[in-house]
Enzyme design. Structure first.
Site, short mmCIF file in Angstrom:
data_model
loop_
_atom_site.label_atom_id
_atom_site.label_comp_id
_atom_site.label_asym_id
_atom_site.label_seq_id
_atom_site.Cartn_x
_atom_site.Cartn_y
_atom_site.Cartn_z
N TRP A 127 61.24 -5.81 61.98
CA TRP A 127 61.41 -6.13 63.41
C TRP A 127 60.92 -4.91 64.19
CZ3 TRP A 127 66.21 -5.08 66.66
CH2 TRP A 127 66.16 -5.77 67.87
N ASP A 208 70.65 -5.30 58.19
CA ASP A 208 70.58 -5.98 59.47
C ASP A 208 70.82 -7.47 59.19
OD1 ASP A 208 69.98 -7.13 61.90
OD2 ASP A 208 68.23 -5.86 62.29
N ALA A 210 71.21 -10.56 61.24
CA ALA A 210 71.13 -11.17 62.57
C ALA A 210 71.09 -12.70 62.51
CB ALA A 210 69.91 -10.65 63.31
N LYS A 243 72.51 -15.41 67.52
CA LYS A 243 71.81 -16.60 67.04
C LYS A 243 72.80 -17.63 66.49
CE LYS A 243 68.57 -13.56 67.52
NZ LYS A 243 67.37 -13.03 67.75
C1 LMR Z 1 63.19 -11.60 67.98
O1 LMR Z 1 62.84 -10.92 67.01
O2 LMR Z 1 62.41 -12.35 68.59
C2 LMR Z 1 64.61 -11.57 68.43
O3 LMR Z 1 65.36 -10.76 67.60
C3 LMR Z 1 64.75 -11.24 69.85
C4 LMR Z 1 64.46 -9.81 70.16
O4 LMR Z 1 65.31 -9.18 70.80
O5 LMR Z 1 63.39 -9.31 69.79
#
Ligand code: LMR
Length: 394
Positions: A127, A208, A210, A243
């Protein structure tokens, strides 16, 4: 003073949200930011959340401060959801945080205080905000191989070869389930190998989590986290309720910090309170309270679980449909990985130019690395996407 600021690079995902919003085309398709949408393109408020909000409105008598690390009921309920009922909760220090991002940030600050100079290993890719927060905090990070561009699965041999170089006290950032951005995940045997390797090297996992409930189910998605938590002396877990409870804007997250030494646990708990105080004082409570109400009320919990399961199955059905449509359009099985991936995302494997062409020619928005949000599709737009992918020669 303020005129001296240097412009910051915009977050690519949030930038895409704005581009999509400003696109006047009626048939545009948003596969960008990781937000669940139903077949009507709406991000619904879950039934149990609405019911809990109603109850809360009637029953809540004060908006005074909670505890610095958040309400105890929330921390207990979330630790139970993540670690399972049988876990030794005496090992767990925890703090409520503003969303999962707040938990990641806090975990990294905790690492910085406990082990200044610790190296954090991150999957390639990860991410983007992981890297951005690490950089912002001035922490050293190293990438480990993760995604195989050929198979669009996990390059497990590459990953383990890179992680062979971790040193005791290094931190390895892992996605507990539903890898963001690729959608490719380790299988249980591979998780076992990772756990054994971390045990042997004395590296600390930062997990993580999420998307618990978006992959193979609430329990299955926590299995890797529970495995590591059960085997390793120290584990950090940054979890989000955005989420799986659909409460994105409420900013409900939690950091769990596990140790096997009671003295370390107490020190950690005190440090988490300190960090909250320095960063923002008390964490947001509204979303956390709704989550607590849902997790501690059998009827609300059952309804939440049922709806979460509908959401998960809907995404799985879209994955199957897209893989099938792409088989039809391309006459090949090379997109079969889409049905194997789990969670909201899949990395398609398109070039940035092809991604830009999908946006310009078809109004289809995905992140530049060709991450697409499966939940942005519905059964009508799947064939449109498949045709566009075929036309772009991906
Ligand atoms: C994403 O990866 O799109 C989500 O986790 C939202 C974000 O905050 O980036």
């Amino acid at each position: 003073m303020l005129g001296n600021l240097k412009p910051q690079a915009p977050d690519k995902i949030l930038e895409l949200m704005a581009l999509y919003r400003d696109d006047p085309r009626a048939d545009k398709i948003d596969l960008g930011v990781g937000v669940y949408k139903n077949a009507l393109g709406v991000t619904p408020i879950m039934r149990a959340v609405k019911a809990a909000e109603k109850q809360l409105w009637e029953a809540e008598t004060t908006k005074s401060y909670t505890a610095l690390v958040g309400d105890q009921g929330y921390r207990d309920a979330m630790a139970g959801l993540i670690l399972g009922a049988g876990f030794d909760m005496g090992r767990v220090a925890s703090a409520a945080t503003p969303g999962g991002t707040g938990a990641v940030h806090m975990a990294l600050e905790l690492i910085k205080l406990a082990a200044p100079g610790a190296k954090v290993w991150v999957s390639d890719p990860t991410w983007p905000n992981h890297l951005s927060i690490l950089k912002h905090l001035g922490m050293e990070s190293t990438a480990y191989r993760y995604f195989d561009d050929e198979t669009r699965g996990v390059d497990f041999d590459g990953m383990m070869a890179d992680l062979a170089r971790v040193a005791p006290g290094d931190v390895v950032l892992l996605h507990g389930c539903c890898h963001n951005p690729t959608g490719a995940n380790l299988n249980p045997t591979q998780w076992g190998e990772v756990a054994a390797h971390l045990e042997k090297t004395g590296a600390v996992p930062l997990i993580d989590l999420a998307y618990q409930g978006f992959g193979d189910g609430l329990e299955a998605d926590a299995a890797a986290t529970r495995l590591l938590a059960g085997r390793l002396p120290e584990v950090l877990i940054a979890a989000s309720c955005s989420k799986n409870f659909g409460i994105y804007r409420e900013r409900a997250g939690i950091l769990l910090a596990l140790s096997s030494d009671p003295k370390a646990k107490d020190l950690t708990q005190g440090t988490l309170a300190y960090l909250n105080r320095q960063n923002f004082s008390f964490p947001p409570d509204h979303g956390a309270r709704l989550v607590t109400m849902i997790l501690t009320d059998p009827a609300l919990k059952a309804d939440w679980m049922a709806e979460l399961e509908e959401v998960r199955k809907n995404m799985l059905a879209l994955r199957e449909q897209l893989a099938q449509e792409l088989r039809r359009v391309t006459g090949s099985d090379r997109f079969g990985f889409i049905a194997q991936h789990r969670g909201m995302f899949s990395r398609l494997g398109a070039t940035p130019e092809q991604v830009a062409a999908l946006r310009a020619d078809h109004g289809i928005y995905m992140v530049g690395d060709s991450r697409l949000n499966i939940a942005g599709l519905n059964d009508k737009t799947v064939p449109i996407l498949a045709e566009a992918i075929g036309a772009a020669g991906i």
